[in-house]
Design a protein around this motif. Structure first.
Motif, PDB file in Angstrom:
ATOM      1  N   MET A   1       0.768  -1.341  -0.028  1.00 10.03           N
ATOM      2  CA  MET A   1      -0.206   0.109  -0.031  1.00 10.03           C
ATOM      3  C   MET A   1       0.940   1.335  -0.051  1.00 10.03           C
ATOM      4  O   MET A   1       0.382   2.208   0.214  1.00 10.03           O
ATOM      5  CB  MET A   1      -0.942   0.065   1.084  1.00 10.03           C
ATOM      6  CG  MET A   1      -2.103   0.569   1.006  1.00 10.03           C
ATOM      7  SD  MET A   1      -2.790   0.621  -0.728  1.00 10.03           S
ATOM      8  CE  MET A   1      -3.129  -1.239  -0.822  1.00 10.03           C
TER       9      MET A   1
ATOM     10  N   LEU B   1       0.160   4.836  -0.983  1.00 10.91           N
ATOM     11  CA  LEU B   1      -0.311   5.692  -0.182  1.00 10.91           C
ATOM     12  C   LEU B   1       0.598   6.762   0.817  1.00 10.91           C
ATOM     13  O   LEU B   1       0.364   7.715   1.327  1.00 10.91           O
ATOM     14  CB  LEU B   1      -1.411   5.390   1.189  1.00 10.91           C
ATOM     15  CG  LEU B   1      -2.680   4.955   0.400  1.00 10.91           C
ATOM     16  CD1 LEU B   1      -3.543   4.026   1.544  1.00 10.91           C
ATOM     17  CD2 LEU B   1      -3.702   5.984  -0.158  1.00 10.91           C
ATOM     18  N   TRP B   2       1.837   6.163   0.524  1.00  9.47           N
ATOM     19  CA  TRP B   2       3.114   7.172   1.263  1.00  9.47           C
ATOM     20  C   TRP B   2       3.354   8.324   0.269  1.00  9.47           C
ATOM     21  O   TRP B   2       3.572   8.258  -0.821  1.00  9.47           O
ATOM     22  CB  TRP B   2       4.268   6.032   1.414  1.00  9.47           C
ATOM     23  CG  TRP B   2       3.977   5.025   2.311  1.00  9.47           C
ATOM     24  CD1 TRP B   2       2.760   4.659   2.979  1.00  9.47           C
ATOM     25  CD2 TRP B   2       5.014   4.146   2.767  1.00  9.47           C
ATOM     26  NE1 TRP B   2       3.218   3.386   3.670  1.00  9.47           N
ATOM     27  CE2 TRP B   2       4.362   3.131   3.758  1.00  9.47           C
ATOM     28  CE3 TRP B   2       6.303   3.851   2.557  1.00  9.47           C
ATOM     29  CZ2 TRP B   2       5.003   2.050   4.504  1.00  9.47           C
ATOM     30  CZ3 TRP B   2       7.224   3.190   3.280  1.00  9.47           C
ATOM     31  CH2 TRP B   2       6.629   2.226   3.920  1.00  9.47           C
ATOM     32  N   SER B   3       3.943   9.328   0.784  1.00 13.46           N
ATOM     33  CA  SER B   3       4.187  10.547   0.446  1.00 13.46           C
ATOM     34  C   SER B   3       5.550  10.092  -0.193  1.00 13.46           C
ATOM     35  O   SER B   3       6.332   9.278   0.270  1.00 13.46           O
ATOM     36  CB  SER B   3       4.560  11.799   1.298  1.00 13.46           C
ATOM     37  OG  SER B   3       5.489  11.491   2.376  1.00 13.46           O
ATOM     38  N   SER B   4       6.196  10.922  -1.052  1.00 15.20           N
ATOM     39  CA  SER B   4       7.612  10.927  -1.471  1.00 15.20           C
ATOM     40  C   SER B   4       8.526  10.871  -0.508  1.00 15.20           C
ATOM     41  O   SER B   4       9.652  10.127  -0.350  1.00 15.20           O
ATOM     42  CB  SER B   4       7.859  11.659  -2.682  1.00 15.20           C
ATOM     43  OG  SER B   4       7.797  12.890  -2.228  1.00 15.20           O
ATOM     44  N   MET B   5       8.432  11.703   0.516  1.00 14.77           N
ATOM     45  CA  MET B   5       9.366  11.795   1.439  1.00 14.77           C
ATOM     46  C   MET B   5       9.290  10.352   2.430  1.00 14.77           C
ATOM     47  O   MET B   5      10.252   9.947   2.784  1.00 14.77           O
ATOM     48  CB  MET B   5       8.806  12.847   2.611  1.00 14.77           C
ATOM     49  CG  MET B   5       9.920  13.274   3.745  1.00 14.77           C
ATOM     50  SD  MET B   5       9.001  14.450   5.054  1.00 14.77           S
ATOM     51  CE  MET B   5      10.217  15.928   4.581  1.00 14.77           C
ATOM     52  N   ALA B   6       8.181   9.946   2.608  1.00  8.38           N
ATOM     53  CA  ALA B   6       8.038   8.580   3.418  1.00  8.38           C
ATOM     54  C   ALA B   6       8.910   7.517   2.529  1.00  8.38           C
ATOM     55  O   ALA B   6       9.594   6.560   3.166  1.00  8.38           O
ATOM     56  CB  ALA B   6       6.864   8.079   3.790  1.00  8.38           C
ATOM     57  N   GLN B   7       8.800   7.527   1.286  1.00  6.94           N
ATOM     58  CA  GLN B   7       9.381   6.603   0.258  1.00  6.94           C
ATOM     59  C   GLN B   7      10.960   6.511   0.283  1.00  6.94           C
ATOM     60  O   GLN B   7      11.603   5.698   0.394  1.00  6.94           O
ATOM     61  CB  GLN B   7       8.854   6.434  -0.925  1.00  6.94           C
ATOM     62  CG  GLN B   7       7.356   6.313  -0.975  1.00  6.94           C
ATOM     63  CD  GLN B   7       6.704   5.978  -2.349  1.00  6.94           C
ATOM     64  OE1 GLN B   7       7.224   5.392  -3.135  1.00  6.94           O
ATOM     65  NE2 GLN B   7       5.415   6.215  -2.361  1.00  6.94           N
ATOM     66  N   ARG B   8      11.513   8.030   0.316  1.00  5.36           N
ATOM     67  CA  ARG B   8      12.914   8.040   0.157  1.00  5.36           C
ATOM     68  C   ARG B   8      13.610   7.887   1.707  1.00  5.36           C
ATOM     69  O   ARG B   8      14.651   7.713   1.622  1.00  5.36           O
ATOM     70  CB  ARG B   8      13.065   9.539  -0.552  1.00  5.36           C
ATOM     71  CG  ARG B   8      13.099  10.691   0.188  1.00  5.36           C
ATOM     72  CD  ARG B   8      13.513  12.002  -0.283  1.00  5.36           C
ATOM     73  NE  ARG B   8      13.318  12.980   0.770  1.00  5.36           N
ATOM     74  CZ  ARG B   8      12.514  13.795   0.441  1.00  5.36           C
ATOM     75  NH1 ARG B   8      11.554  13.588  -0.773  1.00  5.36           N
ATOM     76  NH2 ARG B   8      12.170  15.035   0.921  1.00  5.36           N
ATOM     77  N   ALA B   9      12.622   8.138   2.840  1.00  3.97           N
ATOM     78  CA  ALA B   9      13.521   7.853   4.004  1.00  3.97           C
ATOM     79  C   ALA B   9      14.141   6.609   4.408  1.00  3.97           C
ATOM     80  O   ALA B   9      13.686   5.483   3.668  1.00  3.97           O
ATOM     81  CB  ALA B   9      12.285   8.157   5.073  1.00  3.97           C
ATOM     82  N   GLU B  10      15.263   6.662   4.652  1.00  2.76           N
ATOM     83  CA  GLU B  10      16.518   5.666   5.259  1.00  2.76           C
ATOM     84  C   GLU B  10      16.622   5.647   6.711  1.00  2.76           C
ATOM     85  O   GLU B  10      17.493   6.165   7.102  1.00  2.76           O
ATOM     86  CB  GLU B  10      17.415   5.648   4.349  1.00  2.76           C
ATOM     87  CG  GLU B  10      17.189   5.407   3.072  1.00  2.76           C
ATOM     88  CD  GLU B  10      18.707   5.467   2.185  1.00  2.76           C
ATOM     89  OE1 GLU B  10      19.744   5.220   2.665  1.00  2.76           O
ATOM     90  OE2 GLU B  10      18.567   5.722   0.923  1.00  2.76           O
ATOM     91  N   PRO B  11      15.721   5.288   7.422  1.00  7.18           N
ATOM     92  CA  PRO B  11      15.474   5.595   8.993  1.00  7.18           C
ATOM     93  C   PRO B  11      17.121   5.128   9.527  1.00  7.18           C
ATOM     94  O   PRO B  11      17.376   4.115   9.150  1.00  7.18           O
ATOM     95  CB  PRO B  11      14.257   4.628   9.500  1.00  7.18           C
ATOM     96  CG  PRO B  11      13.476   4.514   8.394  1.00  7.18           C
ATOM     97  CD  PRO B  11      14.227   4.364   7.055  1.00  7.18           C
TER      98      PRO B  11
ATOM     99  N   LEU C   1      16.150  12.926   4.069  1.00 10.50           N
ATOM    100  CA  LEU C   1      14.893  13.286   4.573  1.00 10.50           C
ATOM    101  C   LEU C   1      14.348  14.370   4.022  1.00 10.50           C
ATOM    102  O   LEU C   1      13.194  14.818   3.262  1.00 10.50           O
ATOM    103  CB  LEU C   1      14.487  13.251   5.867  1.00 10.50           C
ATOM    104  CG  LEU C   1      13.171  13.281   6.528  1.00 10.50           C
ATOM    105  CD1 LEU C   1      12.575  12.047   6.147  1.00 10.50           C
ATOM    106  CD2 LEU C   1      13.018  13.677   7.958  1.00 10.50           C
TER     107      LEU C   1
END
Lengths: 352, 352
Positions: B1, B4-14, B120
């Motif tokens: 799913m 439904l994530w923003s591009s920021m959520a997708q590119r994050a590498e926690p 981020l």
């Protein structure tokens, strides 16, 4: 020296919280705090945790508290995200689900932190007009480009949108995330939490600051589909691994588990709300139908700003938003019965 | 799913924090916590604050704690910003001072949260190589395009850069902000705080998690020119009005004011560090010269990963970073003398 500031720092338009006066004997009805202390079990749980283990980091995954919240709502731990107050949860949600260049929708009268987040993260937004009685025309929130966020009950209007209408907004935005900010839901008929397992695009945000009387502890949470929660965890773990300290974690867990105390104090507030509403109406106020721990009221013969200022001089703080179309309303937090009796007496002298 | 994530959520590498095992009798030397409990005055101050006032929001401006920290360093309240651990202060600093499109500089071996923030917030960065002995060639940090950030002492190498060199980096970046992340400075010769009044582009970040033994409480702070502090306040007030709860505020204030206890526990750690270093060297380890509450060490005959794993099986946690060029090093937090005696005995059996 603003040439050392980033463009983000320059474009920010910070939120202004209600006053926190450090004055004795003030009657503080301006930030929707609970007039009752937290549960004795909360105090006990925190006191137990104050000790040498404060030298150790808290749990970054917060499994224990997430599990308690999940159990309370009949969900799984994977459906729960915890943040430093619901404001931090909202900030992470704007980051995780809303996109620069895609317009989101929220009401034109609403929590004034939403435009602050949107400007900070470059997310375009449309302020959807409410009806003249401050109710929502749900179709105006259908088919958003970038997502939807609104408080239910709404703040500062105090008006609740029945769940069937909330569901329609969620159904008509299936490709985008719809965030229901339920800071005041425990004073209202019904939470949207029960729809979480049905709609993977629904995120419900709640707080321990109001109905659980823990504004001083900073715990908020989000409930939603596991994929949405994963996105929020990614944001947290890219920002601050441990936003909730050991004491807050212990206190919040005890709060969510003490249902009896919660029920008792919430009902007292609802009873006082009914009484205050009647009294204000008797004084000529128009009071919107409240599903929160505050009332939103205006007086036909005296300007809201003047009422606010005269109360302030008498050490009673309420909230005034000098902004159309609510510039003739005041927001009054429901305090204890005793506080509200004093308040009604004083406001009666002012408008009488 | 993830649609439904923003591009920021997708590119994050926690960021991945060190393990927090909930196991009894473990010797935990993996997250640089203080082996001593917080000051008894901290416990007393927090205990006093656990009560009915938790229903009220904390102070959003945190004047009282800012004033205590300012006094400790001979600065003004206006020079102090407080955040939820130094990680949150770092996150706000990336937002406030670094710019998408302008390359910042930090060492190639450093706190691994920096690239997480940079990704981020879309800030390009160059990882500047350290010398082969892990010292800094300061000229490599001159004339940055977007700013500079580095820990001093560096982590995980434990190596301190003398203040005159720090000053050179600040002097050669006058149009950009230079952030010195001093999480471990209390175990080192000298803080850059004394330069704050001299350079308006210098921001010093510290934490209560290490030398003050309050990792579980989440308090970090930044010291700098008033204009830099204003930018950080704008970020906080655009994100979360109250990141520090009432209990953390009270505890942190007591911690900064109890200088005697701080001095006593810090000196004990320094003494143990000297002892541990000698013992490790006697076992054949190469130990980098440490100015922190941990040591960074490698053994010529046994792989760091194997040492880490064998210790783990014996319930002793240290930190291993499986990443060149430090993939043959382990990071060992300085515990109590008794813990370190057990540790040295065990590690001696492993490499012996």
């Amino acid at each position: 020296m603003t040439n050392l500031w980033s463009s983000m720092a320059q474009r920010a338009e910070p939120y202004i919280p209600g006053e926190q006066l450090n004055k004795e004997n003030i009657i503080k009805l301006n930030t929707n705090e609970n007039p009752y202390p937290p549960s004795p079990k909360v105090i006990e749980a925190i006191s137990k945790e104050v000790g040498k283990d404060l030298r150790l980091y808290p749990s970054p995954t917060m499994e224990d508290l997430r599990c308690s919240i999940a159990r309370y709502y009949g969900l799984e731990t994977e459906n729960v995200f915890i943040g430093n107050g619901s404001d931090e949860v909202l900030a992470f949600s704007f980051m995780a689900f809303f996109e620069p260049g895609k317009q989101i929708l929220f009401p034109n009268i609403t929590y004034s932190f939403y435009p602050v987040y949107a400007k900070l993260f470059h997310i375009p937004y449309k302020e959807v007009p409410l009806n003249s009685d401050f109710t929502v025309n749900v179709e105006n929130f259908f088919h958003s480009d970038g997502g939807v966020i609104f408080p239910n009950p709404n703040a500062p209007t105090s008006i609740y949108l029945p769940l069937e209408y909330v569901e329609k907004i969620v159904q008509n935005n299936r490709e985008k995330v719809v965030i229901i900010d339920e800071a005041y839901i425990d004073f209202a008929p019904e939470s949207a939490v029960k729809l979480v397992n049905q709609y993977d695009n629904l995120l419900v945000i709640q707080t321990m600051s109001k109905s659980r009387a823990l504004a001083g502890l900073r715990v908020g949470f989000a409930l939603g589909n596991e994929q949405l929660i994963q996105a929020l965890i990614r944001m947290k773990d890219s920002f601050n691994s441990y936003p909730i300290d050991r004491l807050a974690m212990a206190g919040a867990k005890a709060a969510i588990e003490d249902q009896a105390y919660f029920k008792e104090t919430t009902e007292k507030i609802l009873t006082t709300r009914t009484w205050v509403t009647k009294q204000l109406e008797a004084l000529g106020f128009k009071v919107l139908p409240s599903s929160t721990n505050f009332v939103f009221a205006s007086h036909p013969e005296m300007a809201a700003e003047k009422i606010y200022e005269e109360l302030r001089e008498k050490d009673m703080l309420i909230r005034y938003f000098g902004k159309e179309p609510i510039d003739n309303f005041v927001r009054i937090t429901i305090g204890t019965r005793k506080e509200m009796e004093q308040f009604i007496e004083t406001v009666g002298e002012i408008v009488g």
